[in-house]
Motif scaffolding. Sequence first.
Motif, mmCIF file in Angstrom:
data_model
loop_
_atom_site.group_PDB
_atom_site.id
_atom_site.type_symbol
_atom_site.label_atom_id
_atom_site.label_comp_id
_atom_site.label_asym_id
_atom_site.label_seq_id
_atom_site.Cartn_x
_atom_site.Cartn_y
_atom_site.Cartn_z
ATOM 1 N N PRO A 173 8.389 66.358 35.264
ATOM 2 C CA PRO A 173 8.922 67.699 35.055
ATOM 3 C C PRO A 173 8.025 68.829 35.575
ATOM 4 O O PRO A 173 8.527 69.865 35.949
ATOM 5 N N ASP A 174 6.714 68.605 35.610
ATOM 6 C CA ASP A 174 5.846 69.700 36.040
ATOM 7 C C ASP A 174 5.423 69.596 37.499
ATOM 8 O O ASP A 174 4.654 70.392 37.986
ATOM 9 N N LEU A 175 5.930 68.620 38.237
ATOM 10 C CA LEU A 175 5.604 68.456 39.657
ATOM 11 C C LEU A 175 6.834 68.876 40.459
ATOM 12 O O LEU A 175 7.845 68.186 40.478
ATOM 13 N N SER A 176 6.746 70.037 41.092
ATOM 14 C CA SER A 176 7.901 70.600 41.787
ATOM 15 C C SER A 176 8.019 70.060 43.208
ATOM 16 O O SER A 176 7.109 69.427 43.738
ATOM 17 N N ALA A 177 9.147 70.368 43.828
ATOM 18 C CA ALA A 177 9.352 70.004 45.228
ATOM 19 C C ALA A 177 8.302 70.676 46.118
ATOM 20 O O ALA A 177 7.839 70.084 47.091
ATOM 21 N N THR A 178 7.917 71.897 45.773
ATOM 22 C CA THR A 178 6.871 72.583 46.529
ATOM 23 C C THR A 178 5.552 71.834 46.407
ATOM 24 O O THR A 178 4.836 71.660 47.400
ATOM 25 N N ASP A 179 5.228 71.387 45.196
ATOM 26 C CA ASP A 179 3.997 70.620 44.997
ATOM 27 C C ASP A 179 4.000 69.361 45.861
ATOM 28 O O ASP A 179 3.012 69.035 46.524
ATOM 29 N N LEU A 180 5.129 68.647 45.852
ATOM 30 C CA LEU A 180 5.233 67.421 46.645
ATOM 31 C C LEU A 180 5.160 67.705 48.143
ATOM 32 O O LEU A 180 4.510 66.977 48.887
ATOM 33 N N ALA A 181 5.816 68.755 48.590
ATOM 34 C CA ALA A 181 5.764 69.116 50.007
ATOM 35 C C ALA A 181 4.333 69.448 50.416
ATOM 36 O O ALA A 181 3.883 69.058 51.501
ATOM 37 N N PHE A 182 3.630 70.160 49.556
ATOM 38 C CA PHE A 182 2.230 70.505 49.819
ATOM 39 C C PHE A 182 1.400 69.235 49.979
ATOM 40 O O PHE A 182 0.665 69.069 50.959
ATOM 41 N N VAL A 183 1.513 68.323 49.026
ATOM 42 C CA VAL A 183 0.751 67.078 49.076
ATOM 43 C C VAL A 183 1.115 66.288 50.328
ATOM 44 O O VAL A 183 0.235 65.799 51.050
ATOM 45 N N ASP A 218 -4.095 60.604 44.279
ATOM 46 C CA ASP A 218 -4.022 60.446 42.831
ATOM 47 C C ASP A 218 -2.793 61.171 42.274
ATOM 48 O O ASP A 218 -2.105 60.658 41.393
ATOM 49 N N VAL A 219 -2.516 62.366 42.800
ATOM 50 C CA VAL A 219 -1.325 63.106 42.371
ATOM 51 C C VAL A 219 -0.074 62.273 42.647
ATOM 52 O O VAL A 219 0.804 62.145 41.788
ATOM 53 N N LEU A 220 0.004 61.697 43.844
ATOM 54 C CA LEU A 220 1.172 60.883 44.181
ATOM 55 C C LEU A 220 1.275 59.667 43.271
ATOM 56 O O LEU A 220 2.366 59.335 42.793
ATOM 57 N N ALA A 221 0.152 59.008 43.020
ATOM 58 C CA ALA A 221 0.156 57.818 42.158
ATOM 59 C C ALA A 221 0.611 58.176 40.747
ATOM 60 O O ALA A 221 1.421 57.466 40.148
ATOM 61 N N ARG A 222 0.103 59.270 40.219
ATOM 62 C CA ARG A 222 0.491 59.690 38.862
ATOM 63 C C ARG A 222 1.965 60.067 38.788
ATOM 64 O O ARG A 222 2.584 59.943 37.743
ATOM 65 N N ALA A 223 2.496 60.541 39.911
ATOM 66 C CA ALA A 223 3.912 60.909 39.952
ATOM 67 C C ALA A 223 4.793 59.702 40.263
ATOM 68 O O ALA A 223 6.018 59.821 40.280
#
Length: 172
Positions: free
Chosen positions: A31-41, A84-89
């Motif tokens: 819920p707290d990981l937005s499409a913008t966050d994912l695009a950035f990563v 790590d962000v991707l793995a946690r998501a």
Amino acid sequence: MRALVLAVVLAVAGCSAQAAQETSGTAATPPDLSATDLAFVDLVIPQNESALAALALARPGSALRPVADRVAATYQAELVRLRDVLARAGRPESDQHEGHDMPGMITAAELASLEHSPDADEQLRTLLRTQFEEARTVARAELASGRHQPVRDLGASIDRTRAEFLALLGAA
């Protein structure tokens, strides 16, 4: 123009995330990981990887070698955080930008040219300057629209370190 390209990349990533959510019937992201966050990563990973390939070509004894070593260490640490962000998501690493000639992405052709260039230092300096400036643009977009605090923190760090790297590049 760069802002427009970034907006399109972020919008497409947002549409992709929404489509994945709708077709799977489950939440595509926490819920707290937005499409913008994912695009950035998804964008910073290949930017950093392409820059690392260029940094590895800095010649021993070059005025840019100490800058390259410092930047490489930072980029490698960022890659750990990004993955790590991707793995946690629960998200696999994306290769959606592979082969793209995008601002901030150092291409295979540029790497080949750099490797054989008699003026490698100046060519590397130009590639890095462009990469640092574009990384700041991408980081600022994350800061403006991202939601996930760890990713926003990384965006702030990237904005700050790239400003430092631009200063180092000018002094080298």
